[in-house]
Design an enzyme around this catalytic site. Structure first.
Site, PDB file in Angstrom:
ATOM      1  N   GLN A  71       0.683  -1.158  -0.063  1.00 51.69           N
ATOM      2  CA  GLN A  71       0.021   0.171   0.140  1.00 51.69           C
ATOM      3  C   GLN A  71       0.794   1.275   0.076  1.00 51.69           C
ATOM      4  O   GLN A  71       1.621   1.492   0.870  1.00 51.69           O
ATOM      5  CB  GLN A  71      -0.926   0.118   1.272  1.00 51.69           C
ATOM      6  N   CYS A 101      -6.182   7.555   4.709  1.00 54.71           N
ATOM      7  CA  CYS A 101      -5.801   7.825   5.964  1.00 54.71           C
ATOM      8  C   CYS A 101      -6.213   9.484   6.441  1.00 54.71           C
ATOM      9  O   CYS A 101      -6.215  10.412   5.499  1.00 54.71           O
ATOM     10  CB  CYS A 101      -4.110   7.811   5.839  1.00 54.71           C
ATOM     11  N   HIS A 184     -13.502   1.964   3.890  1.00 57.41           N
ATOM     12  CA  HIS A 184     -13.865   1.984   5.270  1.00 57.41           C
ATOM     13  C   HIS A 184     -15.215   2.776   5.305  1.00 57.41           C
ATOM     14  O   HIS A 184     -15.424   3.933   4.890  1.00 57.41           O
ATOM     15  CB  HIS A 184     -12.822   2.938   5.838  1.00 57.41           C
ATOM     16  N   GLY A 226     -14.625  -1.474  11.971  1.00 58.01           N
ATOM     17  CA  GLY A 226     -15.177  -1.934  13.190  1.00 58.01           C
ATOM     18  C   GLY A 226     -15.676  -3.205  13.120  1.00 58.01           C
ATOM     19  O   GLY A 226     -16.486  -3.800  14.071  1.00 58.01           O
ATOM     20  N   ARG A 247      -7.682  -3.721  13.766  1.00 60.21           N
ATOM     21  CA  ARG A 247      -7.090  -3.857  15.043  1.00 60.21           C
ATOM     22  C   ARG A 247      -7.552  -5.174  15.716  1.00 60.21           C
ATOM     23  O   ARG A 247      -6.746  -5.347  16.840  1.00 60.21           O
ATOM     24  CB  ARG A 247      -7.710  -2.595  15.885  1.00 60.21           C
TER      25      ARG A 247
END
Length: 339
Positions: A71, A101, A184, A226, A247
């Site tokens: 990326q 970002c 996203h 999420g 995450r």
């Protein structure tokens, strides 16, 4: 011949999100100790870093990490072309442009999410990337942005946060042959929220990602944002082609064992077996003069929610931890029946 004809895009049900200071080569090797199939990403790397940096350090990786996506973040077609061309000697499976970002440092340099305000420019950057490689090129972006106080005066008060804004962005970008969109499902707020807050505060709008796939079905659409459980992944896969998870993998890497069903496998690896692999990896990097801490810091979550978690974290947080310590730690965990 179609000048945009590329190798086939990677159609992998699960990918691990690019995470700054997380998805380096050590973490990617840790993931591969548990799961061989999920699609990995590098951290976001700027085109300028590739053009001017130590290439083996920045771009190097081990064969075991494939399939893997590079990326990049870029601010112009020219630097994007150069960076992708340079990366050609490394065996990446796909090249991805970051247009998601929200960092003010990135946006301040006209990279990342702020570029969603300029879809024609993004299309030109992607066109340049396409012309520099035969590998598939994809894009990762948000569903929209709030660029108030960040974007130049002529559009600084405009918020690009409606479904129609996103669809317009996608329609323009896909004209240059881009078929894979990793989306996203939150907007990015470019001023007033930091990167962590941008992952948590803007509400998730999964329905808009589903809608873009429904309205433009020839796109390969991957959803991000999420997502934490296999149950959530299954629900998303009813509407889109694949799922990106971030995450949660870092916090609880053993969830990787649950992804075998997406590849027709049953992953039964134990924590003991993983630590044995870790010992071999640490011994190898020690021989290359690399501090084991640079790898071990990525393994905090190995005992997530399990007996022995604090014991594990305390041991690997020792800056002097090495392969000898890991061997003794494994013995202690077995003796105390924490593994």
């Amino acid at each position: 011949m179609n000048k945009y004809k590329k190798k086939e895009i990677i159609k992998n049900k699960i990918s691990i999100a690019p995470m700054v200071d997380r998805t380096d080569r050590h973490f990617r090797n840790f993931v591969r100790m548990i799961n061989k199939d999920v699609l990995l990403y590098t951290e976001m790397i700027t085109a300028q870093a590739i053009i001017n940096g130590d290439l083996d350090y920045i771009l190097g990786f081990e064969k075991i990490e494939n399939p893997i996506v590079l990326q990049i973040a870029a601010t112009s077609p020219e630097e994007a072309y150069k960076a992708v061309k340079i990366s050609e000697k490394y065996d990446y499976d796909e090249i991805n442009l970051n247009v998601g970002c929200p960092s003010d440092r990135v946006s301040g340099n006209m990279m990342g999410a702020c570029l969603m305000a300029y879809p024609e420019k993004v299309a030109k950057i992607l066109e340049a990337m396409n012309s520099a490689t035969s590998k598939p090129v994809s894009i990762k972006h948000r569903i929209g942005i709030d660029g108030t106080k960040i974007l130049p005066d002529e559009i600084s008060k405009k918020v690009f946060d409606t479904y129609e804004d996103m669809k317009n962005f996608v329609e323009i970008v896909k004209k240059v042959g881009i078929k894979k969109f990793i989306i996203h499902a939150r907007i990015a707020v470019l001023a007033g929220l930091d990167t962590k807050q941008n992952r948590e505060i803007p509400p998730l709008r999964y329905d808009e990602v589903y809608k873009i796939k429904k309205e433009i079905p020839d796109l390969y659409v991957e959803i991000n944002g999420g997502i934490k459980t296999v149950e959530e992944i299954d629900k998303h896969l009813e509407h889109v082609d694949s799922v990106m998870i971030g995450r949660q993998i870092y916090e609880n890497p053993m969830i990787l064992t649950q992804f075998g069903k997406y590849y027709g496998k049953n992953i039964k690896i134990t924590r003991e077996e993983i630590i044995e692999k870790m010992i071999k990896y640490v011994e190898k990097i020690e021989l290359n003069g690399i501090r084991p801490h640079l790898f071990l810091m990525h393994t905090h979550g190995l005992f997530f929610g399990q007996k022995g978690s604090k014991f594990w974290k305390r041991a690997i947080n020792n800056p002097k931890a090495d392969s000898f310590m890991l061997k003794n730690l494994l013995k202690e965990l077995k003796n105390e029946r924490k593994i």
